[in-house]
Design a protein around this motif. Structure first.
Motif, short mmCIF file in Angstrom:
data_model
loop_
_atom_site.label_atom_id
_atom_site.label_comp_id
_atom_site.label_asym_id
_atom_site.label_seq_id
_atom_site.Cartn_x
_atom_site.Cartn_y
_atom_site.Cartn_z
N LEU A 86 0.84 -1.20 0.00
CA LEU A 86 0.00 0.00 0.00
C LEU A 86 0.88 1.25 0.00
O LEU A 86 1.61 1.52 0.96
CB LEU A 86 -0.92 -0.02 1.23
N LEU A 87 0.79 2.02 -1.07
CA LEU A 87 1.55 3.26 -1.19
C LEU A 87 0.78 4.45 -0.61
O LEU A 87 1.37 5.34 0.00
CB LEU A 87 1.87 3.55 -2.67
N TYR A 88 -0.54 4.45 -0.81
CA TYR A 88 -1.34 5.58 -0.33
C TYR A 88 -2.82 5.19 -0.35
O TYR A 88 -3.28 4.50 -1.27
CB TYR A 88 -1.11 6.81 -1.21
N ARG A 89 -3.54 5.64 0.68
CA ARG A 89 -5.00 5.48 0.74
C ARG A 89 -5.60 6.89 0.82
O ARG A 89 -5.24 7.66 1.71
CB ARG A 89 -5.41 4.66 1.96
N LYS A 107 -6.92 13.35 -5.50
CA LYS A 107 -5.48 13.61 -5.58
C LYS A 107 -4.73 12.66 -4.64
O LYS A 107 -5.32 12.07 -3.74
CB LYS A 107 -5.17 15.06 -5.21
N CYS A 108 -3.43 12.55 -4.84
CA CYS A 108 -2.59 11.77 -3.92
C CYS A 108 -1.25 12.51 -3.76
O CYS A 108 -0.26 12.17 -4.40
CB CYS A 108 -2.39 10.34 -4.40
N ASP A 112 -5.19 13.62 -10.80
CA ASP A 112 -6.64 13.44 -10.76
C ASP A 112 -6.90 11.99 -11.14
O ASP A 112 -6.73 11.60 -12.31
CB ASP A 112 -7.33 14.38 -11.73
N ILE A 113 -7.25 11.17 -10.16
CA ILE A 113 -7.38 9.74 -10.39
C ILE A 113 -8.47 9.42 -11.41
O ILE A 113 -8.48 8.34 -12.00
CB ILE A 113 -7.64 8.99 -9.05
N ARG A 114 -9.35 10.38 -11.68
CA ARG A 114 -10.42 10.15 -12.66
C ARG A 114 -9.89 10.09 -14.08
O ARG A 114 -10.54 9.50 -14.96
CB ARG A 114 -11.48 11.25 -12.56
N MET A 133 -16.22 7.34 -2.37
CA MET A 133 -15.32 6.22 -2.64
C MET A 133 -13.89 6.57 -2.25
O MET A 133 -13.50 7.74 -2.21
CB MET A 133 -15.41 5.79 -4.11
N VAL A 134 -13.10 5.52 -1.94
CA VAL A 134 -11.71 5.66 -1.50
C VAL A 134 -10.81 5.01 -2.54
O VAL A 134 -11.09 3.92 -3.03
CB VAL A 134 -11.51 5.00 -0.13
N THR A 135 -9.71 5.69 -2.86
CA THR A 135 -8.75 5.17 -3.84
C THR A 135 -7.53 4.59 -3.12
O THR A 135 -6.95 5.25 -2.25
CB THR A 135 -8.30 6.26 -4.80
N PHE A 136 -7.18 3.39 -3.50
CA PHE A 136 -5.97 2.74 -2.99
C PHE A 136 -4.94 2.69 -4.11
O PHE A 136 -5.22 2.23 -5.21
CB PHE A 136 -6.28 1.31 -2.52
N TYR A 137 -3.75 3.19 -3.79
CA TYR A 137 -2.63 3.16 -4.73
C TYR A 137 -1.66 2.08 -4.25
O TYR A 137 -1.13 2.15 -3.14
CB TYR A 137 -1.93 4.52 -4.79
#
Length: 592
Positions: free
Chosen positions: A40-43, A50-51, A59-61, A92-96
């Motif tokens: 896991l790099l970033y949640r 953004k991250c 922009d993850i979109r 929603m949550v983005t996991f990188y």
């Protein structure tokens, strides 16, 4: 579509999983529990596109080349952008998650070809039969990437990637894909087929697409991932990690040719096991066994045993003909030392011996349990040849070579068949009438893929010593007659065979406490097994345990004119001034 330019730019890349916030905590736990495939790099926070730790303006979109949409576990389409789902993404949550593409520059810098780049295609990705550690609704099997690596470059590939843990780290398997449950390399589940060049070995790394399988199985109403091969590109450069100490330096060893299989161990653990091999090579009887020794056989044998699920042990060498039964003290204590460690490691273990010695061995095993040396009774088997298929039927379910009951066979101080078909003790006395044909199991194992064998001996007439029979004939007294003709894959030569058994138990402990080897065994899923270290430690041989076993052997045999003190000898050597010192030396090396 794979972006080949990113290799030369050497930017870190990330797999992406986007889930409803109600699932986020469980998915994070799933990632922590399986950090090989899912580093896991970033949640992100809900609705945060953004991250900042990975990219200054993202922009993850829109930042992946292509996305997949999943509804109730089914992939319902591909998208170039997620902007039309902006409203849903607010909850929603983005996991990188780390990506193996991030280590390809390090691999190239090590002088290793990247075949998929050469072939201008995406990497091959496969679903395996290896289950991940489950958390709540998140459960799936491991997904891996495969890169063909020239055999001479295997260790360099492991070194180049082992410290890049955010990019999946070291490989989790090298060799036959069937051992992972992959039936056909030409048919990847994701990505493109990558062709092997002559001399290439398929090498497998844990893959972040495992997250896609988890999303499918959790059947969330709505979820998104990147399309395999279309990762999120960060602003961070890939830095080559430096391996600092021998504890962290991995070594690669081939442990099987059929199926082809390599294992990994730290240089520190390997050196300890090599020291054990040197210790047991002491020749107190001046038999000339130094000429029989094969370097690193203890290490390779124990690496193979470490990977085994089920192990069959055999022992028994009739020498004391004034006793009934005529068993010598060498062999059974070493066999039970191995069995005790295998039990502690939660492997299946059984013992096969001569029909005439079944009652004796049954009583020895019962007392070993009562004394706390074994956790539970070891199944005791006998083998007789009834027809040409007897060995195959014994070793495999319904005689099917594709379904072996045992992965590894160990013979320790077991009478071995000579070239003329007879069995001889060191004095050239033919003892064939006292020996059941257990050699046939080792001969049959040579024809069954997936069964590996180890022979432990101290004189050259023991089962498995066929690998060194030429040296036995040349350097061992009566070797031209007594030399065992039956080979094992690995041959462990010791001054006393029991020492070889003690060394195997100690080496298995060393491997189990090696973090590099433990991760490779686990395929980088689940949690480290080091919490079981105390259980393994208690299973190690000790002077007290071996003394108790020897006394048991003395008491169970019918004495015929010799004193009990003489019966405490092993191979003519008193226990206390020779064997106890060797056990102490082995344990000292383990605990350093």
């Amino acid at each position: 579509s794979y972006d080949f330019k990113n290799i030369s730019k050497s930017y870190k890349q990330a797999n992406v999983v986007i889930l409803h916030k109600s699932l986020a905590d469980d998915f994070e736990k799933f990632c922590r529990a399986n950090n090989g495939p899912l580093p896991l790099l970033y949640r992100s926070k809900p609705g945060d596109w953004k991250c900042p730790p990975l990219s200054s303006d993202s922009d993850i979109r829109t930042d992946c080349l292509q996305y997949k949409i999943y509804e109730h576990g089914a992939c319902t389409g591909s998208l170039k952008s997620l902007e039309e789902y902006s409203e849903q993404l607010k909850d929603m949550v983005t996991f990188y998650l780390g990506c193996s593409f991030s280590f390809e520059k390090a691999v190239q810098n090590a002088g290793i070809p990247i075949r998929n780049v050469e072939q201008k295609c995406n990497i091959s990705m496969y679903k395996t039969a290896v289950p991940c550690y489950s958390v709540s609704t998140f459960c799936c099997n491991l997904v891996v990437t495969m890169r063909p690596i020239p055999e001479s470059k295997l260790e360099a590939a492991v070194l180049a990637t082992s410290e890049l843990k955010e990019a999946h780290g070291a490989p989790i398997h090298m060799g036959d894909p069937g051992l992972l449950g992959i039936p056909d390399l030409s048919k990847p589940d994701y990505g493109d087929p990558v062709h092997l060049h002559p001399g290439d070995i398929p090498v497998f790394w844990a893959c972040g697409v495992t997250g896609v399988e988890a999303v499918i199985n959790c059947r969330a109403p709505l979820a998104f991932t990147h399309s395999p091969g279309c990762m999120f590109i960060t602003d961070l450069k890939n830095d080559n990690a430096t391996v600092r100490s021998s504890r962290e330096v991995p070594q690669v060893h081939c442990i099987s040719q059929d199926p082809l299989h390599y294992s990994i161990v730290s240089a520190e653990a390997a050196q300890k096991i090599k020291t054990l091999e040197t210790l047991i090579g002491t020749d107190p009887g001046d038999r000339g066994i130094i000429h029989l020794r094969c370097q690193d056989e203890l290490l390779k044998a124990c690496l193979s045993i470490s990977h085994a699920r089920s192990v069959l042990i055999t022992t028994g060498f009739p020498t004391h003909f004034t006793y009934e039964p005529p068993e010598e003290n060498d062999g059974p204590p070493g066999a039970l030392a191995i069995a005790a460690m295998l039990q502690a490691l939660e492997k299946e273990v059984a013992i096969v011996t001569d029909q005439r010695a079944m009652n004796l061995n049954k009583k020895i095993i019962e007392e070993a349990v009562q004394l706390g040396i074994l956790k539970r009774p070891v199944p005791l088997l006998s083998y007789q040849r009834e027809n040409a298929n007897s060995a195959l039927m014994f070793l495999c379910e319904n005689g099917n070579p594709g379904r072996p009951r045992f992965d590894h066979l160990i013979a320790i101080e077991r009478a071995g068949m000579a070239a003329d078909g007879n069995y001889y003790n060191a004095r050239k006395v033919n003892i064939k009438h006292l020996v059941d044909p257990i050699d046939e199991l080792f001969l049959a194992a040579q024809t069954i893929p997936g069964i590996t064998t180890t022979g432990v001996g101290d004189g050259g007439n023991e089962l498995g010593m066929g690998k060194v029979k030429d040296a036995v004939k040349k350097h061992i007294k009566n070797g031209d007659v007594i030399a065992c003709d039956v080979e094992a894959n690995f041959t462990i030569v010791a001054g006393v065979s029991n020492w070889g058994g003690y060394a195997i138990a100690c080496a298995l402990y060393i491997l189990s406490t090696c973090e590099i080897h433990d991760r490779y065994l686990r395929k980088a899923v689940g949690f480290p097994q080091l919490s079981k270290k105390m259980v393994w430690l208690l299973a190690l041989p000790s002077v007290t345990k071996e003394e108790k076993l020897l006394k048991t052997l003395v008491r169970l045999r019918v004495r015929s004119g010799k004193t009990a003190s003489l019966e405490m000898e092993v191979d003519g050597l008193p226990f206390y001034n020779t064997h106890s010192l060797m056990i102490e030396k082995l344990l000292q090396e383990v605990q350093q």
